[in-house]
Scaffold this motif. Structure first.
Motif, PDB file in Angstrom:
ATOM      1  N   ALA A 288       0.838  -1.209   0.000  1.00  0.00           N
ATOM      2  CA  ALA A 288       0.000   0.000   0.000  1.00  0.00           C
ATOM      3  C   ALA A 288       0.867   1.250   0.000  1.00  0.00           C
ATOM      4  N   VAL A 289       1.898   1.261   0.842  1.00  0.00           N
ATOM      5  CA  VAL A 289       2.793   2.428   0.914  1.00  0.00           C
ATOM      6  C   VAL A 289       3.543   2.595  -0.404  1.00  0.00           C
ATOM      7  N   ASP A 290       4.066   1.488  -0.947  1.00  0.00           N
ATOM      8  CA  ASP A 290       4.815   1.568  -2.205  1.00  0.00           C
ATOM      9  C   ASP A 290       3.944   2.121  -3.332  1.00  0.00           C
ATOM     10  N   ALA A 291       2.698   1.643  -3.426  1.00  0.00           N
ATOM     11  CA  ALA A 291       1.801   2.118  -4.483  1.00  0.00           C
ATOM     12  C   ALA A 291       1.448   3.588  -4.280  1.00  0.00           C
ATOM     13  N   ALA A 292       1.179   3.972  -3.037  1.00  0.00           N
ATOM     14  CA  ALA A 292       0.777   5.353  -2.747  1.00  0.00           C
ATOM     15  C   ALA A 292       1.917   6.332  -3.009  1.00  0.00           C
ATOM     16  N   VAL A 293       3.095   6.023  -2.486  1.00  0.00           N
ATOM     17  CA  VAL A 293       4.228   6.946  -2.653  1.00  0.00           C
ATOM     18  C   VAL A 293       4.588   7.083  -4.128  1.00  0.00           C
ATOM     19  N   GLN A 294       4.595   5.966  -4.850  1.00  0.00           N
ATOM     20  CA  GLN A 294       4.959   6.048  -6.263  1.00  0.00           C
ATOM     21  C   GLN A 294       3.904   6.796  -7.079  1.00  0.00           C
ATOM     22  N   SER A 295       2.638   6.694  -6.698  1.00  0.00           N
ATOM     23  CA  SER A 295       1.603   7.499  -7.361  1.00  0.00           C
ATOM     24  C   SER A 295       1.899   8.978  -7.187  1.00  0.00           C
ATOM     25  N   LYS A 296       2.279   9.346  -5.976  1.00  0.00           N
ATOM     26  CA  LYS A 296       2.611  10.744  -5.686  1.00  0.00           C
ATOM     27  C   LYS A 296       3.830  11.187  -6.495  1.00  0.00           C
ATOM     28  N   LEU A 297       4.841  10.318  -6.572  1.00  0.00           N
ATOM     29  CA  LEU A 297       6.073  10.655  -7.293  1.00  0.00           C
ATOM     30  C   LEU A 297       5.843  10.772  -8.792  1.00  0.00           C
ATOM     31  N   LEU A 298       4.776  10.108  -9.296  1.00  0.00           N
ATOM     32  CA  LEU A 298       4.416  10.221 -10.716  1.00  0.00           C
ATOM     33  C   LEU A 298       3.588  11.471 -11.000  1.00  0.00           C
ATOM     34  N   GLY A 299       3.144  12.159  -9.933  1.00  0.00           N
ATOM     35  CA  GLY A 299       2.431  13.414 -10.136  1.00  0.00           C
ATOM     36  C   GLY A 299       0.983  13.438  -9.718  1.00  0.00           C
ATOM     37  N   ALA A 300       0.480  12.369  -9.089  1.00  0.00           N
ATOM     38  CA  ALA A 300      -0.894  12.416  -8.575  1.00  0.00           C
ATOM     39  C   ALA A 300      -1.017  13.555  -7.570  1.00  0.00           C
ATOM     40  N   GLU A 301      -2.124  14.282  -7.637  1.00  0.00           N
ATOM     41  CA  GLU A 301      -2.278  15.467  -6.777  1.00  0.00           C
ATOM     42  C   GLU A 301      -2.670  15.090  -5.356  1.00  0.00           C
ATOM     43  N   ASN A 302      -3.622  14.186  -5.231  1.00  0.00           N
ATOM     44  CA  ASN A 302      -4.105  13.777  -3.912  1.00  0.00           C
ATOM     45  C   ASN A 302      -4.023  12.253  -3.805  1.00  0.00           C
ATOM     46  N   VAL A 303      -3.278  11.791  -2.828  1.00  0.00           N
ATOM     47  CA  VAL A 303      -3.125  10.352  -2.621  1.00  0.00           C
ATOM     48  C   VAL A 303      -3.455  10.027  -1.168  1.00  0.00           C
ATOM     49  N   THR A 304      -4.326   9.054  -0.974  1.00  0.00           N
ATOM     50  CA  THR A 304      -4.764   8.667   0.366  1.00  0.00           C
ATOM     51  C   THR A 304      -4.601   7.167   0.553  1.00  0.00           C
ATOM     52  N   ILE A 305      -4.040   6.766   1.690  1.00  0.00           N
ATOM     53  CA  ILE A 305      -4.060   5.365   2.103  1.00  0.00           C
ATOM     54  C   ILE A 305      -5.194   5.211   3.108  1.00  0.00           C
ATOM     55  N   ALA A 306      -6.112   4.304   2.817  1.00  0.00           N
ATOM     56  CA  ALA A 306      -7.250   4.063   3.710  1.00  0.00           C
ATOM     57  C   ALA A 306      -7.100   2.675   4.328  1.00  0.00           C
ATOM     58  N   TYR A 307      -6.958   2.647   5.664  1.00  0.00           N
ATOM     59  CA  TYR A 307      -6.732   1.382   6.365  1.00  0.00           C
ATOM     60  C   TYR A 307      -7.852   1.146   7.371  1.00  0.00           C
ATOM     61  N   ARG A 308      -8.302  -0.090   7.456  1.00  0.00           N
ATOM     62  CA  ARG A 308      -9.522  -0.386   8.214  1.00  0.00           C
ATOM     63  C   ARG A 308      -9.332  -0.390   9.723  1.00  0.00           C
ATOM     64  N   ARG A 309      -8.093  -0.489  10.188  1.00  0.00           N
ATOM     65  CA  ARG A 309      -7.842  -0.504  11.636  1.00  0.00           C
ATOM     66  C   ARG A 309      -7.125   0.769  12.060  1.00  0.00           C
ATOM     67  N   GLY A 310      -6.743   0.820  13.344  1.00  0.00           N
ATOM     68  CA  GLY A 310      -6.034   1.987  13.860  1.00  0.00           C
ATOM     69  C   GLY A 310      -4.573   1.988  13.442  1.00  0.00           C
ATOM     70  N   GLN A 311      -3.908   3.126  13.633  1.00  0.00           N
ATOM     71  CA  GLN A 311      -2.521   3.275  13.193  1.00  0.00           C
ATOM     72  C   GLN A 311      -1.597   2.260  13.850  1.00  0.00           C
ATOM     73  N   GLU A 312      -1.841   1.945  15.116  1.00  0.00           N
ATOM     74  CA  GLU A 312      -0.961   1.025  15.842  1.00  0.00           C
ATOM     75  C   GLU A 312      -1.003  -0.387  15.263  1.00  0.00           C
TER      76      GLU A 312
END
Length: 444
Positions: A288-312
């Motif tokens: 998920a992180v690899d896909a999100a960061v690379q989307s941003k590096l390719l120029g996507a304006e808004n990128v969100t990772i949505a995870y079903r549980r808490g951060q911990e």
């Protein structure tokens, strides 16, 4: 990615070529020799080293760092590669911050560990750049082993078996070896074709034949391999993709994150790779992180990772989460997808807030909508078709601690096998250990 190039909102060339090239530069630049010497000098060379215990391949970390400190990085590389033949890639992709470096005495005392991963890379790069292969093949045993899958587990198993004198044939479904090292990790972690170069270097041991375009169940079968070889090692990875189980997930623009990363890794010109303006990645692991960061590096304006549980509970390490945030990726927790909206193609994704009741995760009924012309599924993979005659444990191949399956003469390791934690370094250890058990079986 199908016909996504024609989809409004998903377009190529969002950034100029020089900017994209800069974005995908090496995440951690290599040490210069003097930097490596300074970093090595911080090591206490602990006698009962916690870092070594934390390493899934049990590399003698204090020894190899001492060898760097005394000016013998090629000897350090041999120490590493004795235990982990893919030590060069593992130095780049291992979550060292939650393994060896997390338990480093310097980390515990000062909050700044010895940079073990970068030191490992320095040593292995020095040896590989010199074109040297530090291992020699034993006298031929006359035995033949089939390895199905040329990912980290398969390559590790094949190298160890070849070194011990067996003839190995690797059957790989894709047109190129490397597995997730080649197709499944972020490009900025292993730039400049390192995964391919490492495979070429590994093959210098001799005794290994690589046959590409050979998929289990299509071009080859398990009974056929058992008939033509003395042993079989399965390292077939996970080819199936879990479903979102959300309304509208068949809309155009909803894609598998692993496929996106694979296409990105094999694209020679990243300005030709389409990416959305508003990207939402469903999942919480490294993919998920690899896909999100690379989307941003390719120029996507808004990128969100949505995870079903808490951060911990997020599987991606704190380091990976911070990397995402530093690259402008928004992290949303306690949300799960319920619908992808749009007229044939994705326009919005609807997420429902979740709560953990103590007996499981449940939706609260409260929802939020995000603009999304591209949605990536990074919610795990499945085995696909079960090899004939093989028993499963859960949704993976059942194995014992040396990789033996329920079928006599067949071993398995890597992501397809039970146990482990789906890390490259763990796969390498499983392939190596299975090779030793196969060897003992064949010559015993």
């Amino acid at each position: 990615m199908g016909n996504s190039q024609t989809t409004p909102g998903i377009v190529a060339g969002r950034l100029p070529a020089d900017r994209i090239q800069e974005n995908f530069d090496d995440l951690h630049p290599a040490y210069a020799p003097h930097e490596a010497a300074v970093a090595a000098d911080r090591c206490y060379f602990c006698h009962d080293a916690p870092c070594m215990t934390a390493c899934p391949t049990s590399i003698d970390i204090p020894l190899f760092i001492r060898q760097i400190a005394t000016g013998t990085p090629e000897a350090a590389a041999k120490t590493i590669l004795d235990q982990n033949i893919l030590g060069g890639m593992c130095a780049r992709v291992c979550p060292t911050e939650t393994l060896c470096e997390e338990v480093c005495v310097r980390e515990v005392a000062e909050g700044k560990p010895v940079e073990i991963g970068r030191l490992q890379r320095y040593a292995t790069d020095t040896l590989m750049d010199a074109g040297k292969h530090p291992f020699t093949r034993a006298a031929p045993t006359g035995k033949s082993v089939a390895v199905v899958g040329a990912g980290p587990a398969g390559l590790s198993c094949a190298h160890r078996l070849a070194m011990l004198g067996h003839d190995v044939v690797i059957y790989e479904a894709r047109p190129k070896a490397g597995g997730l090292n080649e197709f499944g990790i972020a490009a900025y972690k292993a730039p400049n074709g390192f995964a391919t170069a490492e495979v070429d270097w590994l093959m210098q041991i001799g005794g290994i034949t690589l046959k590409e375009g050979q998929a289990l169940g299509d071009q080859i079968t398990l009974p056929g391999l058992k008939d033509s070889h003395d042993a079989v090692f399965l390292s077939i990875g996970l080819s199936g993709v879990n479903a979102l189980r959300a309304e509208g997930e068949d809309r155009e623009g909803v894609e598998d994150a692993v496929s996106f990363i694979a296409e990105l890794r094999q694209t020679s010109d990243l300005t030709t790779l389409p990416v959305g303006r508003n990207v939402v990645v469903i999942g919480g692991g490294m993919t998920a992180v690899d896909a999100a960061v690379q989307s941003k590096l390719l120029g996507a304006e808004n990128v969100t990772i949505a995870y079903r549980r808490g951060q911990e509970a997020m599987p991606a390490s704190k380091y990976e989460q911070d990397l995402a945030a530093q690259n402008g990726v928004r992290l949303m927790f306690n949300v799960q997808p319920v619908a992808v909206h749009g007229n044939g193609r994705a326009v919005e994704i609807e997420l429902e807030y979740t709560t953990d009741t103590g007996s499981g995760l449940t939706g609260t009924g409260e929802t939020v909508r995000l603009a999304a012309d591209q949605v990536f599924k990074a919610i795990g993979q499945t085995l696909g078709d079960t090899p004939e005659g093989i028993t499963l444990e859960g949704r993976k191949i059942a194995v014992n601690d040396t990789g033996r399956t329920s079928l006599d003469g067949v071993w398995a390791g890597g992501d397809c096998a039970s146990g482990g934690d789906d890390l490259t370094v763990t796969a390498v250890a499983e392939g190596r250990d299975a090779a030793m058990d196969i060897h003992a079986t064949l010559v015993g």
